[in-house]
Design a protein around this motif. Structure first.
Motif, PDB file in Angstrom:
ATOM      1  N   ALA A  28       0.831  -1.204   0.000  1.00 47.72           N
ATOM      2  CA  ALA A  28       0.000   0.000   0.000  1.00 47.72           C
ATOM      3  C   ALA A  28       0.864   1.251   0.000  1.00 47.72           C
ATOM      4  N   LEU A  29       1.950   1.203   0.716  1.00 48.23           N
ATOM      5  CA  LEU A  29       2.860   2.344   0.775  1.00 48.23           C
ATOM      6  C   LEU A  29       3.447   2.655  -0.598  1.00 48.23           C
ATOM      7  N   ARG A  30       3.789   1.606  -1.346  1.00 45.50           N
ATOM      8  CA  ARG A  30       4.403   1.807  -2.660  1.00 45.50           C
ATOM      9  C   ARG A  30       3.466   2.470  -3.658  1.00 45.50           C
ATOM     10  N   ARG A  31       2.188   2.481  -3.373  1.00 43.90           N
ATOM     11  CA  ARG A  31       1.232   3.131  -4.286  1.00 43.90           C
ATOM     12  C   ARG A  31       1.191   4.647  -4.121  1.00 43.90           C
ATOM     13  N   ARG A  32       1.888   5.152  -3.134  1.00 44.29           N
ATOM     14  CA  ARG A  32       1.899   6.595  -2.895  1.00 44.29           C
ATOM     15  C   ARG A  32       2.799   7.269  -3.939  1.00 44.29           C
ATOM     16  N   PRO A  33       2.577   8.550  -4.194  1.00 44.07           N
ATOM     17  CA  PRO A  33       3.437   9.274  -5.147  1.00 44.07           C
ATOM     18  C   PRO A  33       4.888   9.323  -4.652  1.00 44.07           C
ATOM     19  N   ARG A  34       5.809   9.361  -5.603  1.00 42.46           N
ATOM     20  CA  ARG A  34       7.235   9.313  -5.269  1.00 42.46           C
ATOM     21  C   ARG A  34       7.654  10.386  -4.258  1.00 42.46           C
ATOM     22  N   PRO A  35       7.215  11.654  -4.390  1.00 41.92           N
ATOM     23  CA  PRO A  35       7.628  12.653  -3.386  1.00 41.92           C
ATOM     24  C   PRO A  35       7.191  12.267  -1.968  1.00 41.92           C
ATOM     25  N   PHE A  40       8.582  10.113   3.309  1.00 42.43           N
ATOM     26  CA  PHE A  40       8.325   9.101   4.330  1.00 42.43           C
ATOM     27  C   PHE A  40       9.609   8.389   4.737  1.00 42.43           C
ATOM     28  N   ILE A  41      10.414   7.990   3.743  1.00 42.43           N
ATOM     29  CA  ILE A  41      11.686   7.317   4.042  1.00 42.43           C
ATOM     30  C   ILE A  41      12.599   8.254   4.828  1.00 42.43           C
ATOM     31  N   ALA A  42      12.644   9.519   4.443  1.00 43.78           N
ATOM     32  CA  ALA A  42      13.483  10.483   5.161  1.00 43.78           C
ATOM     33  C   ALA A  42      13.000  10.653   6.603  1.00 43.78           C
ATOM     34  N   THR A  43      11.690  10.651   6.800  1.00 40.54           N
ATOM     35  CA  THR A  43      11.132  10.794   8.148  1.00 40.54           C
ATOM     36  C   THR A  43      11.473   9.588   9.015  1.00 40.54           C
ATOM     37  N   THR A  67      14.667  -0.695   1.256  1.00 42.57           N
ATOM     38  CA  THR A  67      14.867  -1.721   0.227  1.00 42.57           C
ATOM     39  C   THR A  67      13.605  -1.933  -0.585  1.00 42.57           C
ATOM     40  N   GLN A  68      12.486  -2.096   0.092  1.00 39.22           N
ATOM     41  CA  GLN A  68      11.230  -2.359  -0.594  1.00 39.22           C
ATOM     42  C   GLN A  68      10.810  -1.190  -1.480  1.00 39.22           C
ATOM     43  N   VAL A  69      10.923   0.002  -0.960  1.00 42.82           N
ATOM     44  CA  VAL A  69      10.484   1.173  -1.714  1.00 42.82           C
ATOM     45  C   VAL A  69      11.439   1.467  -2.871  1.00 42.82           C
ATOM     46  N   ARG A  70      12.735   1.394  -2.609  1.00 38.46           N
ATOM     47  CA  ARG A  70      13.699   1.682  -3.689  1.00 38.46           C
ATOM     48  C   ARG A  70      13.640   0.634  -4.791  1.00 38.46           C
ATOM     49  N   ALA A  71      13.417  -0.621  -4.434  1.00 34.24           N
ATOM     50  CA  ALA A  71      13.290  -1.668  -5.454  1.00 34.24           C
ATOM     51  C   ALA A  71      12.068  -1.406  -6.333  1.00 34.24           C
ATOM     52  N   TYR A  72      11.023  -0.882  -5.733  1.00 31.54           N
ATOM     53  CA  TYR A  72       9.815  -0.553  -6.497  1.00 31.54           C
ATOM     54  C   TYR A  72      10.047   0.655  -7.397  1.00 31.54           C
ATOM     55  N   LEU A  73      10.738   1.671  -6.872  1.00 27.72           N
ATOM     56  CA  LEU A  73      10.957   2.894  -7.642  1.00 27.72           C
ATOM     57  C   LEU A  73      11.986   2.715  -8.745  1.00 27.72           C
ATOM     58  N   ASP A  74      12.947   1.820  -8.535  1.00 34.90           N
ATOM     59  CA  ASP A  74      14.016   1.627  -9.524  1.00 34.90           C
ATOM     60  C   ASP A  74      14.264   0.136  -9.713  1.00 34.90           C
ATOM     61  N   PRO A  75      13.302  -0.577 -10.334  1.00 30.17           N
ATOM     62  CA  PRO A  75      13.413  -2.037 -10.426  1.00 30.17           C
ATOM     63  C   PRO A  75      14.618  -2.523 -11.232  1.00 30.17           C
ATOM     64  N   ALA A  76      15.029  -1.782 -12.248  1.00 22.87           N
ATOM     65  CA  ALA A  76      16.164  -2.223 -13.063  1.00 22.87           C
ATOM     66  C   ALA A  76      17.443  -2.294 -12.237  1.00 22.87           C
ATOM     67  N   ARG A  77      17.612  -1.365 -11.337  1.00 22.13           N
ATOM     68  CA  ARG A  77      18.821  -1.344 -10.497  1.00 22.13           C
ATOM     69  C   ARG A  77      18.865  -2.519  -9.538  1.00 22.13           C
ATOM     70  N   CYS A 184      17.347 -11.390   4.019  1.00 25.39           N
ATOM     71  CA  CYS A 184      16.655 -12.028   2.894  1.00 25.39           C
ATOM     72  C   CYS A 184      15.985 -11.001   1.991  1.00 25.39           C
ATOM     73  N   ALA A 185      15.399  -9.981   2.577  1.00 24.22           N
ATOM     74  CA  ALA A 185      14.752  -8.948   1.762  1.00 24.22           C
ATOM     75  C   ALA A 185      15.777  -8.155   0.962  1.00 24.22           C
ATOM     76  N   VAL A 186      16.875  -7.765   1.600  1.00 25.85           N
ATOM     77  CA  VAL A 186      17.889  -6.962   0.913  1.00 25.85           C
ATOM     78  C   VAL A 186      18.531  -7.749  -0.222  1.00 25.85           C
ATOM     79  N   LEU A 187      18.778  -9.035   0.001  1.00 21.48           N
ATOM     80  CA  LEU A 187      19.459  -9.852  -0.999  1.00 21.48           C
ATOM     81  C   LEU A 187      18.508 -10.547  -1.968  1.00 21.48           C
ATOM     82  N   GLY A 188      17.205 -10.397  -1.747  1.00 26.93           N
ATOM     83  CA  GLY A 188      16.234 -10.999  -2.652  1.00 26.93           C
ATOM     84  C   GLY A 188      16.198 -12.514  -2.574  1.00 26.93           C
TER      85      GLY A 188
END
Length: 197
Positions: A28-35, A40-43, A67-77, A184-188
């Motif tokens: 649900a969090l990942r559906r929020r706009p990028r800004p 949120f991550i900074a907070t 990890t979860q949010v950045r993987a969603y925002l930049d899946p290729a990386r 496990c989450a960080v390393l997939g």
């Protein structure tokens, strides 16, 4: 008012359920706009460091969230497949294993035995002394990228070695469980089955 009610409900939650509950919120969090996600991550990062100390739970929650949010925002990386072997990251693995062993037992001898059980599973010919880093859990910031460059089979073997260290004494602490879930989450990698008394 809603925040106070939620805080009261969460206060009674068993500690072992904190990270799984947080992970339920990630989609649900990942559906929020990028800004909003960036804010949120900074907070969360600011809250984790607000008192000048970082508990293992705070570190795991912040790392999982990022990890979860950045993987969603930049899946290729985050979709690259590494090629490194365990011998290429022996120091990083030893650091992670030492932090995990220390989190699992206040008894240094028991923590050392857990560390050696995990180390022997991945690097049986290497002699790397049990040396928990002075920076504690914060030392893990330097291990994630090198470990993520391991080839998939090496990652899985490493995670199995961590699981061996976690279950070495026949019990699994909340801290060990949280840290293994984070690894496990960080390393997939999938979370391995754990055996405990």
């Amino acid at each position: 008012a809603d925040a106070d009610r939620l805080r009261g409900e969460l206060a009674g939650l068993h500690p072992s359920l904190r990270l799984p509950l947080a992970e339920l919120a990630f989609p649900a969090l990942r559906r929020r706009p990028r800004p909003e996600l960036d804010a949120f991550i900074a907070t969360v990062e600011a809250l984790v460091h607000a008192d000048g100390e970082v508990s293992l739970f705070e570190y795991c929650l912040g790392t999982l969230l990022a990890t979860q949010v950045r993987a969603y925002l930049d899946p290729a990386r985050h979709a690259r497949i590494g090629r490194r072997k365990p011998g290429d990251v022996r120091r990083e693995f030893a650091t992670l294993l030492a932090v995990l062993a220390q989190a699992g037992s206040a008894d240094e001898a028991q923590a050392r035995r857990a560390y050696l059980a995990g180390l022997n599973r991945v690097l049986p010919r290497d002699h790397l002394d049990y040396a928990p880093p002075a920076a504690g859990v914060r030392a893990l910031d330097a291990v994630w990228e090198p470990l993520d460059r391991l080839d998939p089979l090496a990652k899985q073997v490493m995670v199995e070695a961590l699981a061996e260290a976690v279950s070495h004494d026949g019990r699994i602490t909340v801290a060990e469980s949280e840290l293994l879930r984070t690894v496990c989450a960080v390393l997939g990698c999938p979370l391995p089955p754990l055996r405990a008394a």
